[in-house]
Design a protein around this motif. Structure first.
Motif, PDB file in Angstrom:
ATOM      1  N   TYR A   1       0.818  -1.218   0.000  1.00 56.36           N
ATOM      2  CA  TYR A   1       0.000   0.000   0.000  1.00 56.36           C
ATOM      3  C   TYR A   1       0.850   1.265   0.000  1.00 56.36           C
ATOM      4  CZ  TYR A   1      -3.099   3.689   1.482  1.00 56.36           C
ATOM      5  OH  TYR A   1      -3.786   4.871   1.546  1.00 56.36           O
ATOM      6  N   SER A   2       1.742   1.341   0.973  1.00 56.78           N
ATOM      7  CA  SER A   2       2.522   2.562   1.177  1.00 56.78           C
ATOM      8  C   SER A   2       3.900   2.427   0.552  1.00 56.78           C
ATOM      9  CB  SER A   2       2.672   2.828   2.684  1.00 56.78           C
ATOM     10  OG  SER A   2       3.604   3.848   2.931  1.00 56.78           O
ATOM     11  N   GLU A   3       4.513   3.561   0.240  1.00 60.01           N
ATOM     12  CA  GLU A   3       5.902   3.578  -0.227  1.00 60.01           C
ATOM     13  C   GLU A   3       6.805   2.890   0.799  1.00 60.01           C
ATOM     14  OE1 GLU A   3       8.839   4.962  -3.132  1.00 60.01           O
ATOM     15  OE2 GLU A   3       6.712   4.557  -3.162  1.00 60.01           O
ATOM     16  N   SER A   4       6.388   2.921   2.081  1.00 62.46           N
ATOM     17  CA  SER A   4       7.209   2.346   3.159  1.00 62.46           C
ATOM     18  C   SER A   4       6.909   0.874   3.427  1.00 62.46           C
ATOM     19  CB  SER A   4       6.974   3.128   4.462  1.00 62.46           C
ATOM     20  OG  SER A   4       6.828   4.491   4.210  1.00 62.46           O
ATOM     21  N   LEU A   5       5.900   0.322   2.746  1.00 62.97           N
ATOM     22  CA  LEU A   5       5.487  -1.067   3.020  1.00 62.97           C
ATOM     23  C   LEU A   5       6.058  -1.998   1.950  1.00 62.97           C
ATOM     24  CD1 LEU A   5       3.848  -3.015   4.801  1.00 62.97           C
ATOM     25  CD2 LEU A   5       1.822  -2.449   3.466  1.00 62.97           C
ATOM     26  N   LEU A   6       7.204  -2.580   2.252  1.00 59.05           N
ATOM     27  CA  LEU A   6       7.864  -3.493   1.309  1.00 59.05           C
ATOM     28  C   LEU A   6       7.089  -4.794   1.173  1.00 59.05           C
ATOM     29  CD1 LEU A   6      11.580  -3.080   2.374  1.00 59.05           C
ATOM     30  CD2 LEU A   6      10.753  -2.848   0.035  1.00 59.05           C
ATOM     31  N   GLU A   7       7.143  -5.388  -0.010  1.00 61.36           N
ATOM     32  CA  GLU A   7       6.574  -6.728  -0.200  1.00 61.36           C
ATOM     33  C   GLU A   7       7.605  -7.582  -0.932  1.00 61.36           C
ATOM     34  OE1 GLU A   7       2.708  -9.136  -1.940  1.00 61.36           O
ATOM     35  OE2 GLU A   7       2.800  -6.978  -2.220  1.00 61.36           O
ATOM     36  N   LEU A   8       7.946  -8.705  -0.318  1.00 62.27           N
ATOM     37  CA  LEU A   8       8.952  -9.618  -0.877  1.00 62.27           C
ATOM     38  C   LEU A   8       8.248 -10.890  -1.334  1.00 62.27           C
ATOM     39  CD1 LEU A   8      11.659  -9.141   1.911  1.00 62.27           C
ATOM     40  CD2 LEU A   8      11.217  -7.743  -0.113  1.00 62.27           C
ATOM     41  N   ILE A   9       8.544 -11.328  -2.551  1.00 62.21           N
ATOM     42  CA  ILE A   9       7.795 -12.421  -3.177  1.00 62.21           C
ATOM     43  C   ILE A   9       8.772 -13.484  -3.655  1.00 62.21           C
ATOM     44  CG2 ILE A   9       6.208 -13.004  -5.064  1.00 62.21           C
ATOM     45  CD1 ILE A   9       5.613  -9.854  -5.105  1.00 62.21           C
ATOM     46  N   THR A  10       8.599 -14.717  -3.209  1.00 64.09           N
ATOM     47  CA  THR A  10       9.482 -15.793  -3.687  1.00 64.09           C
ATOM     48  C   THR A  10       8.894 -16.442  -4.938  1.00 64.09           C
ATOM     49  OG1 THR A  10       8.502 -17.697  -2.566  1.00 64.09           O
ATOM     50  CG2 THR A  10      10.007 -16.325  -1.258  1.00 64.09           C
ATOM     51  N   GLU A  11       9.742 -17.143  -5.659  1.00 61.75           N
ATOM     52  CA  GLU A  11       9.263 -18.007  -6.743  1.00 61.75           C
ATOM     53  C   GLU A  11       8.590 -19.226  -6.118  1.00 61.75           C
ATOM     54  OE1 GLU A  11      12.705 -17.637 -10.104  1.00 61.75           O
ATOM     55  OE2 GLU A  11      13.273 -18.554  -8.204  1.00 61.75           O
ATOM     56  N   PRO A  12       7.770 -19.950  -6.889  1.00 61.68           N
ATOM     57  CA  PRO A  12       7.248 -21.231  -6.386  1.00 61.68           C
ATOM     58  C   PRO A  12       8.408 -22.213  -6.228  1.00 61.68           C
ATOM     59  CG  PRO A  12       6.069 -20.503  -8.360  1.00 61.68           C
ATOM     60  CD  PRO A  12       7.277 -19.638  -8.235  1.00 61.68           C
ATOM     61  N   LYS A  13       8.467 -22.905  -5.103  1.00 54.46           N
ATOM     62  CA  LYS A  13       9.594 -23.803  -4.818  1.00 54.46           C
ATOM     63  C   LYS A  13       9.107 -25.219  -4.498  1.00 54.46           C
ATOM     64  CE  LYS A  13      13.000 -20.736  -4.994  1.00 54.46           C
ATOM     65  NZ  LYS A  13      14.073 -20.854  -5.978  1.00 54.46           N
ATOM     66  N   ALA A  14      10.012 -26.181  -4.682  1.00 47.97           N
ATOM     67  CA  ALA A  14       9.655 -27.593  -4.490  1.00 47.97           C
ATOM     68  C   ALA A  14       9.628 -28.009  -3.020  1.00 47.97           C
ATOM     69  CB  ALA A  14      10.620 -28.485  -5.257  1.00 47.97           C
ATOM     70  N   THR A  15      10.252 -27.225  -2.129  1.00 49.27           N
ATOM     71  CA  THR A  15      10.246 -27.567  -0.699  1.00 49.27           C
ATOM     72  C   THR A  15      10.024 -26.288   0.120  1.00 49.27           C
ATOM     73  OG1 THR A  15      12.595 -27.167  -0.313  1.00 49.27           O
ATOM     74  CG2 THR A  15      11.998 -29.371  -1.098  1.00 49.27           C
ATOM     75  N   PRO A  16       9.484 -26.429   1.340  1.00 55.96           N
ATOM     76  CA  PRO A  16       9.329 -25.237   2.186  1.00 55.96           C
ATOM     77  C   PRO A  16      10.688 -24.611   2.527  1.00 55.96           C
ATOM     78  CG  PRO A  16       8.598 -27.217   3.362  1.00 55.96           C
ATOM     79  CD  PRO A  16       8.880 -27.625   1.958  1.00 55.96           C
ATOM     80  N   LYS A  17      11.710 -25.458   2.695  1.00 54.19           N
ATOM     81  CA  LYS A  17      13.052 -24.913   3.008  1.00 54.19           C
ATOM     82  C   LYS A  17      13.572 -24.042   1.863  1.00 54.19           C
ATOM     83  CE  LYS A  17      14.618 -28.299   6.402  1.00 54.19           C
ATOM     84  NZ  LYS A  17      15.225 -29.615   6.596  1.00 54.19           N
ATOM     85  N   ALA A  18      13.289 -24.461   0.627  1.00 51.56           N
ATOM     86  CA  ALA A  18      13.746 -23.673  -0.531  1.00 51.56           C
ATOM     87  C   ALA A  18      13.010 -22.335  -0.592  1.00 51.56           C
ATOM     88  CB  ALA A  18      13.535 -24.469  -1.822  1.00 51.56           C
ATOM     89  N   ALA A  19      11.711 -22.338  -0.289  1.00 49.94           N
ATOM     90  CA  ALA A  19      10.932 -21.079  -0.291  1.00 49.94           C
ATOM     91  C   ALA A  19      11.453 -20.140   0.796  1.00 49.94           C
ATOM     92  CB  ALA A  19       9.449 -21.376  -0.082  1.00 49.94           C
ATOM     93  N   LEU A  20      11.702 -20.694   1.985  1.00 51.41           N
ATOM     94  CA  LEU A  20      12.241 -19.870   3.078  1.00 51.41           C
ATOM     95  C   LEU A  20      13.657 -19.397   2.763  1.00 51.41           C
ATOM     96  CD1 LEU A  20      10.889 -21.944   6.090  1.00 51.41           C
ATOM     97  CD2 LEU A  20      10.275 -19.590   5.568  1.00 51.41           C
ATOM     98  N   GLY A  21      14.410 -20.222   2.042  1.00 52.55           N
ATOM     99  CA  GLY A  21      15.776 -19.846   1.647  1.00 52.55           C
ATOM    100  C   GLY A  21      15.761 -18.640   0.723  1.00 52.55           C
ATOM    101  N   MET A  22      14.835 -18.636  -0.249  1.00 52.56           N
ATOM    102  CA  MET A  22      14.758 -17.485  -1.154  1.00 52.56           C
ATOM    103  C   MET A  22      14.249 -16.248  -0.409  1.00 52.56           C
ATOM    104  SD  MET A  22      12.978 -16.940  -4.859  1.00 52.56           S
ATOM    105  CE  MET A  22      12.999 -15.286  -5.585  1.00 52.56           C
TER     106      MET A  22
END
Length: 525
Positions: free
Chosen positions: A67-88
């Motif tokens: 919403y805000s200029e100050s509200l960052l949003e970080l988006i991972t790619e779809p990953k094969a494992t939860p560890k890989a998603a958390l790693g990205m």
């Protein structure tokens, strides 16, 4: 009409299907979207523009703003494992922390930092001079005048999950279904969504982390919170105020009756809301006194994403396509779990145990019978959510199940117990015991409310003096941890190229715009 009292068998008869093998779980993909406010060391909102080193927030695939200029949003790619998603997700956090101005931090809590009482001190995200960019900013302006900018500084985490076609094919064959495969898959995803809605109270109890707010958030608003001290309001047994009346809900949408029983019905419901004018929003006007647009339209929803729901069916939209057009043309590709508070004790906002638990829950919701969901049951689900939001850790709290009041604790433990075989199957596929450990951990929390994240937030806030001190202390710890981490030269180079490319893409979009924004907006409206 089927109501909740007729649903005695919704989850009661759950057994892991005989056709389900661990190999069928290989097609599962997960991705994470995580929001977070940039703040100054005094715990007020950063007023600086989006860090240049992070590229263009309009076109960068992984780093943008909400919403805000100050509200960052970080988006991972779809990953094969939860560890890989958390790693990205961790890589993106390291990048952000290295790019932040020297005196800025990332606020670790879902409920915002100290806010000015003047809404205009919360800057709208600026996406540049293209028509697409200006429309994105105008949408945010509309949200601000409709609901107030303070509400838009709340941060959350979305966990996106899809299951492979192998699983749906095996299921389709096992029950000898004559239904078209694409329709079968859509129906099964909608069944998951209906069951997740029924289970939202469980998620809020186990993962809720917003039992309190900074006093500035509720200044001038009616509320029934208790004063912890002069800067923190709370409810002694609350779990997730973010998901209650004070947070991301609004009375305008309560009576929309958007249903999840069939995909065309869901699409029609959303479109109806976008086409239906709203008297209160019409009074706000489309433009200000100088003729500058202040909202996209005066309808119940300006665009589809304005609809707040704890879970959404999703399909990847192509250029120029709306979310409902994508769903209508290609069906449901994945589901977006939205009822998740940031975990302030994790430097990336979610820990592995929570991710694994959400995946077990998703599989449980997918495979359990899922009767159609009608307004009467939706109301009961709403009652359960409000109870757990406000009093989830209260001894002997009850929730409605099958039309009866049942103890929350036994209701949660009953469901968690049934999830154990699914956790074992996921562990069999991935190796290790992360999923079984996650379910066991949640069983511990269900029986001991003092071990929940919300209880920890309150106890640490009281120990440190207030919620603001807890937020700043955790923000500093996370920053120190993340700045000690380094990305490999290849990974670093990859993200630098992406940032540069995103800036060029934004320039191309702006250069190719030949229509004035007033004409573009008139056509859009």
């Amino acid at each position: 009409m089927m109501i909740m009292s007729d649903l005695a068998n919704d989850f009661a008869n759950f057994k892991t299907p005989s056709w389900l093998t661990s190999t069928l779980l290989a097609g599962m993909l997960r991705g994470i979207e995580k929001e977070g406010l940039r703040v100054k060391p005094d715990g007020t909102l950063a007023q600086t523009p989006h860090p240049q080193a992070l590229g263009s927030k309009l076109t960068h695939p992984f780093i943008t703003t909400d919403y805000s200029e100050s509200l960052l949003e970080l988006i991972t790619e779809p990953k094969a494992t939860p560890k890989a998603a958390l790693g990205m997700l961790r890589q993106l956090h390291v990048l952000v922390h290295k790019a932040l101005p020297e005196d800025e931090l990332m606020w670790p809590l879902s409920m915002p930092c100290r806010l000015s009482l003047d809404d205009n001190d919360i800057p709208l995200a600026d996406y540049g001079s293209s028509n697409t960019g200006k429309l994105k900013t105008l949408y945010r302006s509309g949200l601000g005048i409709r609901y107030g900018r303070r509400m838009q500084t709340i941060a959350g985490l979305h966990y996106n999950l899809s299951f492979g076609d192998d699983l749906f094919s095996a299921w389709h064959q096992a029950i000898d279904s004559e239904q078209d495969f694409a329709d079968f898959k859509n129906d099964k995803y909608l069944g998951l969504i209906r069951n997740f809605k029924r289970m939202t109270a469980l998620v809020l109890y186990l993962l809720g982390a917003s039992p309190s707010v900074n006093a500035s958030f509720v200044a001038g608003r009616e509320h029934d919170l208790v004063l912890m001290n002069d800067s923190t309001y709370y409810k002694p047994a609350a779990t997730s105020l973010r998901m209650g009346k004070l947070g991301y809900t609004n009375s305008v949408q309560e009576h929309l009756d958007i249903r999840y029983n069939h995909l065309p019905e869901y699409v029609d419901g959303l479109r109806r809301a976008i086409r239906t004018p709203h008297e209160g929003f019409a009074r706000l006007g489309l433009d200000d006194e100088t003729g500058t647009p202040i909202q996209i339209n005066n309808h119940i929803l300006q665009i589809e994403n304005e609809y707040y729901s704890p879970i959404r069916p999703k399909q990847i939209a192509l250029s120029g396509e709306t979310p409902t057009e994508a769903l209508e043309r290609r069906g449901i590709a994945y589901v977006e779990f939205r009822a998740i508070d940031l975990d302030p004790y994790s430097d990336v906002g979610i820990r592995l145990s929570s991710a694994c638990f959400l995946e077990v829950l998703a599989l449980y919701c997918l495979l359990s019978d899922s009767p159609e969901l009608f307004p009467e049951e939706e109301e009961m689900i709403g009652v359960n959510i409000e109870r757990v939001v406000n009093e989830g850790r209260k001894k002997a709290l009850t929730v409605l199940s099958d039309g009866q009041d049942v103890p929350l604790e036994s209701w949660m433990l009953r469901h968690l117990c049934k999830m154990q075989p699914l956790a074992a199957l996921l562990d069999a596929h991935h190796g290790g015991n992360d999923y079984r450990t996650a379910v066991a951990l949640m069983q511990g929390k269900a029986g001991h409310s003092e071990s929940t994240i919300s209880a920890q937030v309150l106890s640490d806030s009281e120990r440190l003096g207030d919620l603001w001190r807890l937020g700043i202390s955790l923000a500093q710890q996370h920053q120190e941890q993340l700045l000690e981490q380094t990305l490999s030269p290849n990974t670093q180079a990859k993200y630098e190229v992406l940032a540069e490319k995103s800036v060029l893409q934004q320039s191309d979009i702006e250069r190719d715009d030949t229509t004035g924004f007033d004409v573009f907006l008139a056509q859009y409206r």
